[in-house]
Scaffold this motif. Structure first.
Motif, PDB file in Angstrom:
ATOM      1  N   ARG A 295     -16.786 -25.839  32.219  1.00 25.82           N
ATOM      2  CA  ARG A 295     -15.812 -26.917  32.402  1.00 25.82           C
ATOM      3  C   ARG A 295     -15.816 -27.829  31.175  1.00 25.82           C
ATOM      4  N   GLY A 296     -17.016 -28.189  30.691  1.00 24.26           N
ATOM      5  CA  GLY A 296     -17.105 -29.040  29.519  1.00 24.26           C
ATOM      6  C   GLY A 296     -16.475 -28.411  28.293  1.00 24.26           C
ATOM      7  N   MET A 297     -16.701 -27.113  28.102  1.00 24.52           N
ATOM      8  CA  MET A 297     -16.099 -26.412  26.970  1.00 24.52           C
ATOM      9  C   MET A 297     -14.581 -26.422  27.059  1.00 24.52           C
ATOM     10  N   HIS A 298     -14.073 -26.172  28.268  1.00 19.95           N
ATOM     11  CA  HIS A 298     -12.623 -26.153  28.467  1.00 19.95           C
ATOM     12  C   HIS A 298     -12.029 -27.543  28.241  1.00 19.95           C
ATOM     13  N   LEU A 299     -12.689 -28.590  28.747  1.00 21.23           N
ATOM     14  CA  LEU A 299     -12.207 -29.951  28.542  1.00 21.23           C
ATOM     15  C   LEU A 299     -12.129 -30.287  27.054  1.00 21.23           C
ATOM     16  N   ALA A 300     -13.176 -29.960  26.315  1.00 14.09           N
ATOM     17  CA  ALA A 300     -13.201 -30.270  24.887  1.00 14.09           C
ATOM     18  C   ALA A 300     -12.048 -29.600  24.164  1.00 14.09           C
TER      19      ALA A 300
ATOM     20  N   LEU B 193     -25.871 -32.231  32.665  1.00 15.05           N
ATOM     21  CA  LEU B 193     -25.136 -33.492  32.647  1.00 15.05           C
ATOM     22  C   LEU B 193     -23.894 -33.308  31.777  1.00 15.05           C
ATOM     23  N   LEU B 194     -22.740 -33.772  32.287  1.00 20.33           N
ATOM     24  CA  LEU B 194     -21.473 -33.660  31.561  1.00 20.33           C
ATOM     25  C   LEU B 194     -20.851 -35.044  31.471  1.00 20.33           C
ATOM     26  N   SER B 195     -20.412 -35.427  30.274  1.00 16.13           N
ATOM     27  CA  SER B 195     -19.874 -36.771  30.093  1.00 16.13           C
ATOM     28  C   SER B 195     -18.843 -36.788  28.978  1.00 16.13           C
ATOM     29  N   LEU B 196     -17.813 -37.598  29.152  1.00 15.65           N
ATOM     30  CA  LEU B 196     -16.980 -38.002  28.029  1.00 15.65           C
ATOM     31  C   LEU B 196     -17.703 -39.151  27.350  1.00 15.65           C
ATOM     32  N   ALA B 197     -17.769 -39.138  26.038  1.00 15.45           N
ATOM     33  CA  ALA B 197     -18.573 -40.160  25.360  1.00 15.45           C
ATOM     34  C   ALA B 197     -18.023 -40.444  23.970  1.00 15.45           C
ATOM     35  N   ARG B 198     -18.339 -41.641  23.482  1.00 13.80           N
ATOM     36  CA  ARG B 198     -18.199 -41.955  22.059  1.00 13.80           C
ATOM     37  C   ARG B 198     -19.606 -42.028  21.509  1.00 13.80           C
ATOM     38  N   LEU B 199     -19.954 -41.068  20.704  1.00 14.03           N
ATOM     39  CA  LEU B 199     -21.314 -40.970  20.178  1.00 14.03           C
ATOM     40  C   LEU B 199     -21.332 -41.602  18.796  1.00 14.03           C
ATOM     41  N   ARG B 200     -21.925 -42.794  18.735  1.00 18.04           N
ATOM     42  CA  ARG B 200     -21.920 -43.588  17.501  1.00 18.04           C
ATOM     43  C   ARG B 200     -20.498 -43.716  16.964  1.00 18.04           C
ATOM     44  N   GLY B 201     -19.560 -43.977  17.870  1.00 15.03           N
ATOM     45  CA  GLY B 201     -18.176 -44.239  17.497  1.00 15.03           C
ATOM     46  C   GLY B 201     -17.281 -43.020  17.438  1.00 15.03           C
ATOM     47  N   THR B 202     -17.835 -41.814  17.580  1.00 15.08           N
ATOM     48  CA  THR B 202     -17.043 -40.590  17.504  1.00 15.08           C
ATOM     49  C   THR B 202     -16.814 -40.038  18.905  1.00 15.08           C
ATOM     50  N   PRO B 203     -15.547 -39.920  19.347  1.00 12.18           N
ATOM     51  CA  PRO B 203     -15.290 -39.400  20.696  1.00 12.18           C
ATOM     52  C   PRO B 203     -15.650 -37.926  20.801  1.00 12.18           C
ATOM     53  N   CYS B 204     -16.216 -37.537  21.946  1.00  8.27           N
ATOM     54  CA  CYS B 204     -16.613 -36.154  22.142  1.00  8.27           C
ATOM     55  C   CYS B 204     -16.784 -35.889  23.634  1.00  8.27           C
ATOM     56  N   VAL B 205     -16.916 -34.608  23.963  1.00  9.39           N
ATOM     57  CA  VAL B 205     -17.414 -34.194  25.270  1.00  9.39           C
ATOM     58  C   VAL B 205     -18.878 -33.835  25.065  1.00  9.39           C
ATOM     59  N   LEU B 206     -19.749 -34.441  25.854  1.00  8.61           N
ATOM     60  CA  LEU B 206     -21.179 -34.166  25.720  1.00  8.61           C
ATOM     61  C   LEU B 206     -21.653 -33.382  26.936  1.00  8.61           C
ATOM     62  N   LEU B 207     -22.306 -32.276  26.651  1.00  9.97           N
ATOM     63  CA  LEU B 207     -22.803 -31.371  27.681  1.00  9.97           C
ATOM     64  C   LEU B 207     -24.296 -31.179  27.438  1.00  9.97           C
ATOM     65  N   GLY B 208     -25.125 -31.665  28.370  1.00 13.05           N
ATOM     66  CA  GLY B 208     -26.553 -31.643  28.108  1.00 13.05           C
ATOM     67  C   GLY B 208     -27.372 -31.109  29.264  1.00 13.05           C
ATOM     68  N   GLN B 209     -28.404 -30.374  28.927  1.00 13.74           N
ATOM     69  CA  GLN B 209     -29.389 -29.957  29.921  1.00 13.74           C
ATOM     70  C   GLN B 209     -30.317 -31.135  30.173  1.00 13.74           C
ATOM     71  N   ASP B 210     -30.425 -31.532  31.438  1.00 19.70           N
ATOM     72  CA  ASP B 210     -31.108 -32.761  31.804  1.00 19.70           C
ATOM     73  C   ASP B 210     -32.534 -32.455  32.264  1.00 19.70           C
ATOM     74  N   ARG B 211     -33.512 -32.819  31.450  1.00 21.36           N
ATOM     75  CA  ARG B 211     -34.898 -32.525  31.792  1.00 21.36           C
ATOM     76  C   ARG B 211     -35.317 -33.226  33.082  1.00 21.36           C
TER      77      ARG B 211
ATOM     78  N   ARG C   7      -1.139 -31.547  30.157  1.00 21.13           N
ATOM     79  CA  ARG C   7      -2.489 -31.218  29.689  1.00 21.13           C
ATOM     80  C   ARG C   7      -2.445 -30.283  28.491  1.00 21.13           C
ATOM     81  N   ASP C   8      -1.511 -29.338  28.498  1.00 30.67           N
ATOM     82  CA  ASP C   8      -1.373 -28.412  27.359  1.00 30.67           C
ATOM     83  C   ASP C   8      -1.046 -29.155  26.073  1.00 30.67           C
ATOM     84  N   ALA C   9      -0.393 -30.307  26.216  1.00 29.84           N
ATOM     85  CA  ALA C   9      -0.065 -31.115  25.045  1.00 29.84           C
ATOM     86  C   ALA C   9      -1.266 -31.912  24.541  1.00 29.84           C
ATOM     87  N   GLY C  10      -2.431 -31.728  25.187  1.00 28.84           N
ATOM     88  CA  GLY C  10      -3.638 -32.420  24.767  1.00 28.84           C
ATOM     89  C   GLY C  10      -3.689 -33.873  25.187  1.00 28.84           C
TER      90      GLY C  10
END
Length: 495
Positions: free
Chosen positions: A322-327, A285-303, A129-132
């Motif tokens: 957790r999301g910040m650490h994952l990213a 809400l926490l998700s691994l995502a490709r947002l318009r083709g760009t991989p990211c960790v998405l962390l959102g407050q869910d209304r 994991r340290d190696a990314g």
């Protein structure tokens, strides 16, 4: 299911290559040697772990899979060496690693020396994991004891087989020690998912799809699209409007939130659940995502997960961390979506450390090495909003707002009534154009005229704006990006 059954379900046909060397000779007693021989005959394998590599839709993936038919998948020195060697080889080869344990835990015939192998395996996983590099786990029933308490619980994404027994102390041991059955329904995959200990419950035939989706985010290169961006960077471009109108618009039940954003702007996603530590707050809400083709960790407050009686608690902020650490660990950009009624006001929230969790979120976010983009999508009330704000770039929907309290609360403090809420909304400068004027946000995403009346088009604009900012941040060296982030927040209100 046997180890080879799982492997065949996951990898491309004919692609699996074994990495297994003959198992270490652990100098067993005659009785133990006989037990090992019977286990080999019964299981068709030479140890409780099968390792190797295969491809998943053409991507190379390393695999570590337990065979329960071999002494209940228990881990002794030889099995631990096989897990550790495979993990180290995956790390050296820069391969993602998929583990699928099913085990009663430590091999009792080898005692304490086998028991401490869990440290050896955990150290190898930590180095991976340290190696990314991605580490995924699929827990099959049963997964208990030292296996669940080490490499079964260290993955970036953890799913389990439906109905699987998953827990620390096996029910047979518990009953022998305490003279009564373990409470029913606790040590199940479904219950642990409910409490945010694991990320999902997935049938074996869908594990390949899960691995493919995860690797589309974690391993495949970015393929950003060239969607036009309509965000506005000049505060004077907006006609003067009462801030209270935005407050009312942000509260419309039909206003789109983070879930619609993911549905229409993400090309792949893997939802995650909770902290992995027994806390799962549905307001986030926490998700691994490709947002318009760009991989990211998405962390959102869910209304959709919030009401006036159920707002963000300390667990939601632990999910956020957790999301910040994952990213940061995976080297992915972090996207934060702000849309909150505010943090919880309750005895439980105070006793569980709500204020310290807000502080830790701000501290973690402002010091992340990875690119960060925050989006003020709707309501931005109090410390719950501030915990998600300290990003490299901040976008705001036209009818979003940010305030230390809802305007009614501010009115109650200043005027001892709520009738002055519209006046306070203007005086406090909470609207998106005012946030842009003061440098709190960098651009405003227009609503034509209200996101609630054009939800799909609106979230597509939001997705395009986020992708545009991520691409610009990716071009900056990490040291330059962090210095700019520090300078940004140092000069707020002082320029």
């Amino acid at each position: 299911m046997k180890a080879r059954d799982i492997i065949d379900l996951v990898v491309d046909a004919g692609s699996f290559e074994s990495w297994d060397e003959p198992p270490l000779d652990v100098n067993p007693s005659p009785a133990y040697r006989d037990a090992l021989g019977r286990a080999q005959d019964r299981s068709g394998v030479d140890e409780a772990v099968v390792t190797g590599e295969g491809t998943v839709r053409g991507r190379r993936v390393a695999l570590v899979v337990c065979e329960f038919a071999f002494l209940a998948g228990s881990i002794g020195v030889a099995a631990a060496e096989r897990v550790t060697a495979a993990t180290e080889r995956a790390t050296a080869s820069r391969l993602p690693l998929l583990a699928s344990p099913t085990s009663g835990g430590t091999r009792m015939q080898e005692g304490t020396l086998a028991f401490v192998q869990m440290i050896t395996i955990s150290a190898a996983i930590a180095a991976h994991r340290d190696a990314g590099l991605p580490y995924l786990a699929y827990l099959r029933g049963p997964t208990t004891g030292g296996v669940f308490a080490s490499w079964g619980s260290l993955a970036h994404v953890t799913a389990a087989e439906p109905g699987a027994l998953v827990g620390f102390l096996g029910p047979r041991v518990y009953e022998a020690l305490y003279g009564e059955p373990f409470p029913p329904g606790v040590q199940t995959a479904e219950n642990l998912y409910r409490y945010g200990v694991i990320d999902g419950v997935v049938p074996p035939e869908r594990v390949r799809l899960l691995v493919d989706r995860a690797l589309r985010v974690l391993a495949d290169p970015p393929t950003p699209d060239a969607a036009p961006v309509s965000a506005i960077t000049d505060a004077d471009a907006f006609d003067p409007e009462p801030a209270w109108e935005s407050v009312l618009a942000s509260r419309r039940p039909e206003r789109p939130g983070v879930r619609l954003l993911l549905r229409h702007a993400a090309t792949a996603q893997v939802p995650l659940s909770g902290t992995g530590q027994g806390s799962d707050d549905k307001t986030v809400l926490l998700s691994l995502a490709r947002l318009r083709g760009t991989p990211c960790v998405l962390l959102g407050q869910d209304r959709d997960g919030q009401t006036m009686l159920h707002t963000m608690g300390p667990g939601a902020l632990r999910d956020a961390r957790r999301g910040m650490h994952l990213a940061e660990e995976l080297g992915l950009p972090l996207v934060l979506v702000i849309d909150t009624l505010g943090a919880a006001l309750s005895r439980e929230a105070e006793e569980e450390g709500l204020a310290p969790e807000i502080a830790r979120c701000i501290s973690d976010l402002v010091t992340l090495d990875t690119p960060t983009v925050a989006v003020l999508l709707g309501q931005g009330t109090g410390g719950g909003a501030l915990a998600f704000l300290a990003a490299d770039r901040v976008l705001a929907a036209q009818n979003s707002w940010l305030a230390p309290l809802p305007p009614e609360g501010a009115s109650a403090i200043v005027y001892r009534d709520t009738a002055h809420a519209p006046q306070l909304a203007d005086e406090q400068g909470i609207s998106a154009p005012e946030l842009l004027r003061h440098g709190i946000v960098d651009a405003v995403i227009p609503e034509n005229p209200d996101a609630a009346t054009e939800p799909v088009d609106f979230v597509k604009r939001v997705g395009a704006a986020i992708a545009h900012e991520l691409a610009a941040l990716d071009a900056l060296p990490a040291t330059e990006r962090r210095a700019a982030r520090h300078a940004r927040y140092r000069r707020l209100g002082a320029r």
